[in-house]
Write a protein that holds these residues in place. Structure first.
Motif, mmCIF file in Angstrom:
data_model
loop_
_atom_site.group_PDB
_atom_site.id
_atom_site.type_symbol
_atom_site.label_atom_id
_atom_site.label_comp_id
_atom_site.label_asym_id
_atom_site.label_seq_id
_atom_site.Cartn_x
_atom_site.Cartn_y
_atom_site.Cartn_z
ATOM 1 N N THR A 164 0.957 -1.405 -0.034
ATOM 2 C CA THR A 164 0.109 0.116 0.010
ATOM 3 C C THR A 164 0.938 1.146 -0.080
ATOM 4 O OG1 THR A 164 -1.581 -1.251 1.417
ATOM 5 C CG2 THR A 164 -1.783 1.399 1.101
ATOM 6 N N TYR A 165 0.764 1.998 -1.012
ATOM 7 C CA TYR A 165 1.818 3.166 -1.136
ATOM 8 C C TYR A 165 0.938 4.611 -0.755
ATOM 9 C CZ TYR A 165 4.681 0.317 -4.022
ATOM 10 O OH TYR A 165 5.604 -0.651 -4.427
ATOM 11 N N GLU A 166 1.843 5.437 -0.107
ATOM 12 C CA GLU A 166 1.334 6.673 0.318
ATOM 13 C C GLU A 166 1.021 7.484 -0.883
ATOM 14 O OE1 GLU A 166 0.347 7.636 3.617
ATOM 15 O OE2 GLU A 166 0.644 5.385 3.786
ATOM 16 N N GLN A 167 0.362 8.561 -0.842
ATOM 17 C CA GLN A 167 0.094 9.371 -1.843
ATOM 18 C C GLN A 167 1.428 10.145 -2.366
ATOM 19 O OE1 GLN A 167 -2.878 12.418 -0.717
ATOM 20 N NE2 GLN A 167 -3.196 12.869 -2.832
ATOM 21 N N GLY A 168 1.437 10.189 -3.592
ATOM 22 C CA GLY A 168 2.338 10.917 -4.123
ATOM 23 C C GLY A 168 3.885 9.882 -4.385
#
Lengths: 113, 117
Positions: free
Chosen positions: B57-61
């Motif tokens: 799960t990647y953080e925004q940006g």
């Protein structure tokens, strides 16, 4: 918006002196607050954890306080040593189903002989 | 002693090459590991959450195609910086909890200093 703000940004003290670092947060719903120490070029290490019902917790020369009403925490270092020179990071966890961890920007402490 | 091991501690690579960083939990199993990036004099910025057996799960940006995460086992997560550029130069740190849940402390690796020339 969940935020953790620390002050001061940096601090220089003489060896043997005491100091207090501050952490203000706007994290909800609050789960716990931890202080971590990060030596330069290393990963952070947990110093203390505070939950909602705890006001004070000590770990050797480190004493953390928490005021859940004002959403403030402090880390007091007694009789500072050269090895205390590091960044101190306040980390607050929110628990709303899946928990989220919010990091403060840290306070860089320099202890001089 | 260390409970999370990160390797390598330092790496210098040329622009355009890829770099793999390993994060191992030494004496516990971690279904979740976290990857951070830290620029000089700044705090840790969460990049992504690595989940064993499923997609990260990647953080925004954060570009998932740029920062490939593989959590193939309960004790190992890898971060691959693909086609690295000088602006990717940073301190990358991983962490994991012995016990899932915010009450358990995050155990951090000692970080990887990446320099892209």
């Amino acid at each position: 918006k969940n935020q953790v703000e620390q002050s001061p940004q940096s601090l220089i003290i003489l060896e043997g002196k005491n100091c207090t670092l501050q952490c203000n947060y706007t994290v909800s719903p609050f789960s716990n607050l931890r202080w971590y120490k990060q030596d330069t070029g290393r990963g952070p290490v947990s110093l203390t954890i505070m939950t909602f019902s705890e006001n004070t917790k000590s770990n050797g020369r480190y004493t953390a306080t928490l005021d859940a009403d004002t959403k403030q925490s402090s880390l007091h270092i007694t009789a500072s040593q050269l090895s205390d020179s590091a960044s101190y990071i306040c980390v607050v966890s929110a628990d709303s189903g899946g928990f989220k961890t919010i990091f403060g920007a840290g306070t860089r402490l320099f202890v001089k002989a | 002693g260390a409970v999370v091991s990160q390797h390598p501690s330092r790496v210098i690579c040329k622009s355009g090459t890829s770099v793999k960083i390993e994060c191992r939990s030494l004496d516990f199993q971690a279904t979740t590991m976290f990857w951070y990036r830290q620029f000089p004099k700044q705090s840790l910025m969460l990049m992504a959450t690595s989940n064993e057996g499923s997609k990260a799960t990647y953080e925004q940006g954060v570009e998932k195609d740029k920062f490939l995460i593989n959590h193939a086992s309960l004790t190992l997560s890898t971060l691959t910086v693909t086609s690295a550029h000088p602006e990717d130069s940073s301190f990358y740190i991983c962490s994991a909890r012995r016990v899932e849940g915010s009450g358990s402390p995050l155990h951090f690796g000692n970080g990887t200093r990446l320099t892209v020339t």
